[in-house]
Design a protein around this motif. Structure first.
Motif, PDB file in Angstrom:
ATOM      1  N   UNK A   1       0.775  -1.208  -0.032  1.00  0.00           N
ATOM      2  CA  UNK A   1       0.078  -0.141  -0.039  1.00  0.00           C
ATOM      3  C   UNK A   1       0.946   1.102  -0.104  1.00  0.00           C
ATOM      4  N   UNK A   2       0.775   2.055  -0.927  1.00  0.00           N
ATOM      5  CA  UNK A   2       1.296   3.473  -0.955  1.00  0.00           C
ATOM      6  C   UNK A   2       1.190   4.227   0.231  1.00  0.00           C
ATOM      7  N   UNK A   3       2.120   5.114   0.398  1.00  0.00           N
ATOM      8  CA  UNK A   3       1.900   6.061   1.592  1.00  0.00           C
ATOM      9  C   UNK A   3       0.563   6.665   1.328  1.00  0.00           C
ATOM     10  N   UNK A   4       0.144   7.403   0.292  1.00  0.00           N
ATOM     11  CA  UNK A   4      -1.154   7.960   0.117  1.00  0.00           C
ATOM     12  C   UNK A   4      -2.198   7.268   0.419  1.00  0.00           C
ATOM     13  N   UNK A   5      -2.041   5.915  -0.164  1.00  0.00           N
ATOM     14  CA  UNK A   5      -3.301   4.909   0.058  1.00  0.00           C
ATOM     15  C   UNK A   5      -3.480   4.774   1.474  1.00  0.00           C
ATOM     16  N   UNK A   6      -2.491   4.709   2.518  1.00  0.00           N
ATOM     17  CA  UNK A   6      -2.247   4.498   3.927  1.00  0.00           C
ATOM     18  C   UNK A   6      -2.969   5.746   4.693  1.00  0.00           C
ATOM     19  N   UNK A   7      -2.653   7.007   4.136  1.00  0.00           N
ATOM     20  CA  UNK A   7      -3.039   8.153   4.703  1.00  0.00           C
ATOM     21  C   UNK A   7      -4.712   8.115   4.553  1.00  0.00           C
ATOM     22  N   UNK A   8      -5.057   7.658   3.144  1.00  0.00           N
ATOM     23  CA  UNK A   8      -6.470   7.973   2.707  1.00  0.00           C
ATOM     24  C   UNK A   8      -7.263   6.830   3.892  1.00  0.00           C
ATOM     25  N   UNK A   9      -6.529   5.603   3.969  1.00  0.00           N
ATOM     26  CA  UNK A   9      -7.365   4.657   4.796  1.00  0.00           C
ATOM     27  C   UNK A   9      -7.601   4.970   6.123  1.00  0.00           C
ATOM     28  N   UNK A  10      -6.418   5.820   6.651  1.00  0.00           N
ATOM     29  CA  UNK A  10      -6.668   6.221   7.952  1.00  0.00           C
ATOM     30  C   UNK A  10      -7.783   7.007   8.268  1.00  0.00           C
ATOM     31  N   UNK A  11      -7.748   8.088   7.154  1.00  0.00           N
ATOM     32  CA  UNK A  11      -9.094   9.196   7.268  1.00  0.00           C
ATOM     33  C   UNK A  11     -10.164   8.536   7.091  1.00  0.00           C
ATOM     34  N   UNK A  12     -10.255   7.587   6.090  1.00  0.00           N
ATOM     35  CA  UNK A  12     -11.554   6.945   5.965  1.00  0.00           C
ATOM     36  C   UNK A  12     -12.156   6.146   7.196  1.00  0.00           C
ATOM     37  N   UNK A  13     -11.267   5.373   7.629  1.00  0.00           N
ATOM     38  CA  UNK A  13     -11.451   4.645   9.358  1.00  0.00           C
ATOM     39  C   UNK A  13     -11.863   5.722  10.139  1.00  0.00           C
ATOM     40  N   UNK A  14     -11.335   6.711  10.450  1.00  0.00           N
ATOM     41  CA  UNK A  14     -11.645   7.681  11.558  1.00  0.00           C
ATOM     42  C   UNK A  14     -12.816   8.429  11.351  1.00  0.00           C
ATOM     43  N   UNK A  15     -13.149   8.628   9.782  1.00  0.00           N
ATOM     44  CA  UNK A  15     -14.513   8.998   9.536  1.00  0.00           C
ATOM     45  C   UNK A  15     -15.376   8.074   9.705  1.00  0.00           C
ATOM     46  N   UNK A  16     -15.231   6.810  10.005  1.00  0.00           N
ATOM     47  CA  UNK A  16     -16.491   5.871  10.110  1.00  0.00           C
ATOM     48  C   UNK A  16     -16.389   5.502  11.574  1.00  0.00           C
ATOM     49  N   UNK A  17     -15.736   5.916  12.294  1.00  0.00           N
ATOM     50  CA  UNK A  17     -15.648   5.374  13.719  1.00  0.00           C
ATOM     51  C   UNK A  17     -17.071   5.665  14.359  1.00  0.00           C
ATOM     52  N   UNK A  18     -17.558   4.725  15.225  1.00  0.00           N
ATOM     53  CA  UNK A  18     -18.717   4.870  16.097  1.00  0.00           C
ATOM     54  C   UNK A  18     -18.639   4.890  17.468  1.00  0.00           C
ATOM     55  N   UNK A  19     -18.689   6.202  18.016  1.00  0.00           N
ATOM     56  CA  UNK A  19     -18.568   6.413  19.620  1.00  0.00           C
ATOM     57  C   UNK A  19     -16.871   6.144  19.664  1.00  0.00           C
ATOM     58  N   UNK A  20     -16.017   6.666  18.745  1.00  0.00           N
ATOM     59  CA  UNK A  20     -14.512   6.479  18.764  1.00  0.00           C
ATOM     60  C   UNK A  20     -14.258   4.921  18.713  1.00  0.00           C
ATOM     61  N   UNK A  21     -14.906   4.253  18.281  1.00  0.00           N
ATOM     62  CA  UNK A  21     -14.322   2.752  18.279  1.00  0.00           C
ATOM     63  C   UNK A  21     -14.677   2.202  16.633  1.00  0.00           C
ATOM     64  N   UNK A  22     -13.758   1.311  16.210  1.00  0.00           N
ATOM     65  CA  UNK A  22     -13.706   0.771  14.963  1.00  0.00           C
ATOM     66  C   UNK A  22     -13.879  -0.516  14.801  1.00  0.00           C
ATOM     67  N   UNK A  23     -14.133  -1.286  13.832  1.00  0.00           N
ATOM     68  CA  UNK A  23     -14.251  -2.865  13.851  1.00  0.00           C
ATOM     69  C   UNK A  23     -12.730  -3.269  13.734  1.00  0.00           C
ATOM     70  N   UNK A  24     -12.636  -4.482  14.466  1.00  0.00           N
ATOM     71  CA  UNK A  24     -11.409  -5.339  14.399  1.00  0.00           C
ATOM     72  C   UNK A  24     -11.371  -6.089  13.148  1.00  0.00           C
ATOM     73  N   UNK A  25     -10.255  -6.426  12.615  1.00  0.00           N
ATOM     74  CA  UNK A  25     -10.098  -7.340  11.554  1.00  0.00           C
ATOM     75  C   UNK A  25      -9.796  -8.566  12.155  1.00  0.00           C
ATOM     76  N   UNK A  26     -10.305  -9.610  11.504  1.00  0.00           N
ATOM     77  CA  UNK A  26     -10.273 -10.920  11.934  1.00  0.00           C
ATOM     78  C   UNK A  26      -9.112 -11.796  10.975  1.00  0.00           C
ATOM     79  N   UNK A  27      -8.562 -12.571  11.437  1.00  0.00           N
ATOM     80  CA  UNK A  27      -7.557 -13.700  10.825  1.00  0.00           C
ATOM     81  C   UNK A  27      -8.275 -14.029   9.536  1.00  0.00           C
ATOM     82  N   UNK A  28      -7.325 -13.948   8.595  1.00  0.00           N
ATOM     83  CA  UNK A  28      -7.692 -14.255   7.186  1.00  0.00           C
ATOM     84  C   UNK A  28      -7.586 -13.322   6.269  1.00  0.00           C
ATOM     85  N   UNK A  29      -7.697 -11.732   6.975  1.00  0.00           N
ATOM     86  CA  UNK A  29      -7.419 -10.752   6.122  1.00  0.00           C
ATOM     87  C   UNK A  29      -5.963 -10.564   5.829  1.00  0.00           C
TER      88      UNK A  29
END
Length: 214
Positions: A1-29
Motif C-alpha cells: 500500500x502506498x503512503x497516500x493510500x495508507x493516509x487515505x485509509x486512516x482518514x476513512x477509518x476515522x470518519x467511520x468510527x462509531x463512538x470512537x470505536x472501529x471494527x477489528x480485522x479478523x484472521x484471514x485478512x
C-alpha cells in the motif's frame, strides 16, 4: 500500500468510527499477514493523535490489553497496550501479571533477555473465540518510540513482556497461533470453564501438550 493510500485509509477509518470505536480485522485478512510499514510521520499530528485514541477506545471496548494498527486495517508499526484488569492473587503471582499503564509503541522491536521462558494461555482480538498456550521469553528488551517521539529502551518482565511481544509480532505479520502449542487450543468458553488455572499444567496433562520449563 502506498503512503497516500495508507493516509487515505486512516482518514476513512476515522470518519467511520462509531463512538470512537472501529471494527477489528479478523484472521484471514491479508493485512494481518503482511509486515507493517515503519511509521515515519506519514500522518499529521492531529490525525496521529486521533488514530491513537481510536485504537485505545477500540481496545477497551473489545475488551483487550493490546491492539496493533494492522488489527484495524492500518499497515503501520503502531500499537497500544494497557492492562489494568483485576486478577486473583494466585494468577497474578504465577503469571507475573502486574498493572500495565496505557502506552503507545511506535516502531517497536524486542529481544529476549536471559533464558527463562513462560508458557501461558493467551488470546487475540483478531482470532475471537479461542485461546492457546504460547511459550515466550519471560523478559524482553523493548526498543521503540512513544507517541511523542521519545525513545524507549527498557527491559519488560512477566505478563507485560508477553503483551509487548504479542503486539509487536502483529506488526511483522505474525499471529500468536503461529507459535502456540496446537494441542492446547480451546474455545474461550471451555477455557473459562475448564482451564483458567493460574498455570496450564493441568490442561497440558488432559489435552496432551507439554509446557516448556520456566
Amino acid at each position: 500500500m502506498t503512503e497516500e493510500a495508507v493516509v487515505g485509509a486512516v482518514h476513512e477509518l476515522l470518519a467511520g468510527a462509531r463512538g470512537g470505536v472501529v471494527p477489528i480485522v479478523a484472521a484471514g485478512d491479508p493485512v494481518l499477514r503482511s509486515p507493517a510499514a515503519a511509521y515515519d510521520g506519514q500522518l499529521d499530528a492531529d490525525t496521529f493523535a486521533e488514530l491513537v485514541e481510536v485504537m485505545r477506545a477500540t481496545m477497551h471496548a473489545a475488551p483487550g490489553v493490546g491492539l496493533a494498527a494492522p488489527q484495524i486495517g492500518i499497515p503501520l508499526q503502531i500499537a497500544v497496550i494497557e492492562d489494568l484488569f483485576e486478577v486473583g492473587e494466585a494468577v497474578a503471582r504465577a503469571r507475573e501479571r502486574t498493572p500495565l499503564p496505557f502506552r503507545v509503541l511506535v516502531n517497536p522491536r524486542y529481544a529476549r533477555v536471559g533464558s527463562r521462558t513462560a508458557g501461558f494461555y493467551e488470546g487475540c482480538l483478531s482470532v475471537p473465540g479461542y485461546q492457546a498456550v504460547v511459550t515466550r521469553a519471560a523478559e524482553v528488551r523493548l526498543e521503540c518510540t512513544d507517541e511523542f517521539g521519545h525513545e524507549i529502551d527498557e527491559v519488560v518482565r512477566g505478563w507485560p513482556a508477553r503483551i509487548v511481544a504479542h503486539e509487536t509480532d502483529h506488526l511483522g505479520g505474525t499471529l500468536y497461533i503461529d507459535t502456540a502449542h496446537t494441542r492446547s487450543l480451546t474455545t474461550t468458553e471451555n477455557y473459562g470453564e475448564l482451564w483458567s488455572d493460574p498455570t496450564p499444567e493441568r490442561a497440558g496433562q488432559a489435552l496432551g501438550f507439554t509446557v516448556d520449563p520456566r
